[in-house]
Scaffold this motif. Structure first.
Motif, PDB file in Angstrom:
ATOM      1  N   HIS A  97       0.522  -1.330   0.093  1.00 47.13           N
ATOM      2  CA  HIS A  97      -0.239   0.008   0.285  1.00 47.13           C
ATOM      3  C   HIS A  97       1.178   1.232   0.223  1.00 47.13           C
ATOM      4  N   PRO A  98       1.681   1.534   0.954  1.00 49.56           N
ATOM      5  CA  PRO A  98       3.007   2.441   0.664  1.00 49.56           C
ATOM      6  C   PRO A  98       3.801   2.302  -0.336  1.00 49.56           C
ATOM      7  N   PHE A  99       4.137   1.775  -1.366  1.00 48.03           N
ATOM      8  CA  PHE A  99       4.459   2.099  -2.868  1.00 48.03           C
ATOM      9  C   PHE A  99       3.173   2.055  -3.471  1.00 48.03           C
ATOM     10  N   LEU A 100       2.785   1.395  -3.434  1.00 46.04           N
ATOM     11  CA  LEU A 100       1.681   1.865  -4.610  1.00 46.04           C
ATOM     12  C   LEU A 100       0.856   3.541  -4.381  1.00 46.04           C
ATOM     13  N   ALA A 101       1.125   4.227  -3.334  1.00 45.13           N
ATOM     14  CA  ALA A 101       0.796   5.693  -2.600  1.00 45.13           C
ATOM     15  C   ALA A 101       1.660   6.291  -4.045  1.00 45.13           C
ATOM     16  N   HIS A 102       3.226   5.795  -3.900  1.00 43.05           N
ATOM     17  CA  HIS A 102       3.987   6.587  -5.016  1.00 43.05           C
ATOM     18  C   HIS A 102       3.758   6.653  -6.108  1.00 43.05           C
ATOM     19  N   PHE A 103       3.330   5.265  -6.324  1.00 44.41           N
ATOM     20  CA  PHE A 103       3.556   4.904  -8.106  1.00 44.41           C
ATOM     21  C   PHE A 103       3.350   5.425  -9.084  1.00 44.41           C
ATOM     22  N   SER A 104       2.968   7.125  -9.185  1.00 43.71           N
ATOM     23  CA  SER A 104       3.004   7.547  -9.794  1.00 43.71           C
ATOM     24  C   SER A 104       4.322   7.932 -10.527  1.00 43.71           C
ATOM     25  N   LEU A 105       5.308   7.883  -9.322  1.00 44.94           N
ATOM     26  CA  LEU A 105       6.468   7.981  -9.852  1.00 44.94           C
ATOM     27  C   LEU A 105       7.266   7.409 -11.215  1.00 44.94           C
ATOM     28  N   MET A 106       6.552   6.458 -11.009  1.00 43.98           N
ATOM     29  CA  MET A 106       6.975   5.535 -11.701  1.00 43.98           C
ATOM     30  C   MET A 106       6.957   6.286 -13.426  1.00 43.98           C
ATOM     31  N   PHE A 107       5.908   6.956 -13.364  1.00 41.62           N
ATOM     32  CA  PHE A 107       5.124   7.456 -14.943  1.00 41.62           C
ATOM     33  C   PHE A 107       6.743   8.456 -15.285  1.00 41.62           C
ATOM     34  N   ILE A 108       7.722   9.005 -14.336  1.00 38.53           N
ATOM     35  CA  ILE A 108       8.588  10.007 -14.711  1.00 38.53           C
ATOM     36  C   ILE A 108       9.369   9.208 -16.213  1.00 38.53           C
ATOM     37  N   PRO A 109       9.675   8.544 -16.124  1.00 37.87           N
ATOM     38  CA  PRO A 109      10.970   8.161 -16.789  1.00 37.87           C
ATOM     39  C   PRO A 109       9.750   7.908 -18.547  1.00 37.87           C
ATOM     40  N   ALA A 110       8.683   7.406 -18.744  1.00 34.72           N
ATOM     41  CA  ALA A 110       7.616   7.844 -19.843  1.00 34.72           C
ATOM     42  C   ALA A 110       7.508   9.538 -20.391  1.00 34.72           C
ATOM     43  N   GLY A 111       7.551  10.352 -19.039  1.00 31.07           N
ATOM     44  CA  GLY A 111       7.248  11.750 -19.439  1.00 31.07           C
ATOM     45  C   GLY A 111       8.837  11.999 -20.049  1.00 31.07           C
ATOM     46  N   VAL A 112      10.103  11.457 -19.593  1.00 33.69           N
ATOM     47  CA  VAL A 112      10.916  12.035 -20.093  1.00 33.69           C
ATOM     48  C   VAL A 112      11.350  11.652 -21.516  1.00 33.69           C
ATOM     49  N   GLY A 113      11.008  10.318 -21.808  1.00 34.79           N
ATOM     50  CA  GLY A 113      10.602   9.279 -23.111  1.00 34.79           C
ATOM     51  C   GLY A 113      10.093  10.450 -24.221  1.00 34.79           C
ATOM     52  N   VAL A 114       9.027  10.632 -23.884  1.00 32.10           N
ATOM     53  CA  VAL A 114       8.420  11.565 -24.690  1.00 32.10           C
ATOM     54  C   VAL A 114       9.146  13.082 -24.738  1.00 32.10           C
ATOM     55  N   MET A 115       9.450  13.251 -23.867  1.00 29.76           N
ATOM     56  CA  MET A 115       9.728  15.101 -24.211  1.00 29.76           C
ATOM     57  C   MET A 115      11.481  14.515 -25.038  1.00 29.76           C
ATOM     58  N   VAL A 116      12.634  13.276 -24.807  1.00 30.18           N
ATOM     59  CA  VAL A 116      13.386  13.072 -25.512  1.00 30.18           C
ATOM     60  C   VAL A 116      13.096  12.956 -26.905  1.00 30.18           C
ATOM     61  N   HIS A 117      12.241  12.631 -26.951  1.00 31.29           N
ATOM     62  CA  HIS A 117      11.722  11.637 -28.689  1.00 31.29           C
ATOM     63  C   HIS A 117      10.414  13.356 -29.103  1.00 31.29           C
ATOM     64  N   TRP A 118      10.474  14.086 -28.651  1.00 30.96           N
ATOM     65  CA  TRP A 118       9.464  15.520 -28.848  1.00 30.96           C
ATOM     66  C   TRP A 118       9.213  15.430 -30.544  1.00 30.96           C
ATOM     67  N   PRO A 119      10.808  15.671 -31.118  1.00 32.39           N
ATOM     68  CA  PRO A 119      10.700  15.896 -32.405  1.00 32.39           C
ATOM     69  C   PRO A 119      10.429  14.220 -33.435  1.00 32.39           C
ATOM     70  N   ARG A 120      10.346  13.666 -32.944  1.00 33.74           N
ATOM     71  CA  ARG A 120       9.754  12.186 -33.415  1.00 33.74           C
ATOM     72  C   ARG A 120       8.627  12.109 -33.226  1.00 33.74           C
ATOM     73  N   LEU A 121       8.285  12.487 -32.645  1.00 40.27           N
ATOM     74  CA  LEU A 121       6.592  12.522 -32.209  1.00 40.27           C
ATOM     75  C   LEU A 121       6.265  13.804 -33.374  1.00 40.27           C
ATOM     76  N   GLN A 122       6.405  14.625 -32.789  1.00 33.91           N
ATOM     77  CA  GLN A 122       5.871  15.736 -34.213  1.00 33.91           C
ATOM     78  C   GLN A 122       5.822  15.240 -35.636  1.00 33.91           C
TER      79      GLN A 122
END
Length: 123
Positions: free
Chosen positions: A59-84
């Protein structure tokens, strides 16, 4: 006695490592962490006391599970030109896969509803 949080995290990482090893060894197309979580699920199904011990730390681990999505957000920012550059293909793939997923899920639901209603009427 409850396991420590360090033991909990270590167990999760061991199962992820086993999953990665399975993927490398047998060249599966499924990600290692997914296989590791399936192996962990099987372990917890067959060892309920371990499941109870892990429940305390989950339960405490899952309470902070949203932090696991930070690498995906960074990946989107790094590949932004390709996404465009390829936004139309990505959008089409997302829409088509979502529509197919909904249709398949709805079809299976209708099939199961008919099957269960037929079984109930026979009883």
């Amino acid at each position: 006695m409850l396991m420590s949080f360090l033991s909990f995290i270590t167990l999760l990482l061991i199962y992820q490592l086993i999953g990665e090893w399975v993927v490398i060894q047998w060249h599966f197309a499924i990600p290692g962490p997914v296989i590791g979580m399936l192996l962990l699920l099987m372990t917890l199904l067959f060892r309920p006391p371990l499941a109870k011990e892990m429940h305390f730390h989950a339960h405490p681990f899952l309470a902070h599970f949203s932090l696991m999505f930070i690498p995906a957000g960074v990946g989107v920012m790094v590949h932004w030109p390709r996404l465009q550059a390829e936004w139309s293909a990505i959008l089409a793939a997302l829409l088509i896969s979502t529509l197919l997923g909904l249709l398949v899920t709805g079809g299976i639901m209708l099939l199961l509803m008919r099957l269960f209603s037929k079984n109930r009427s026979e009883e």
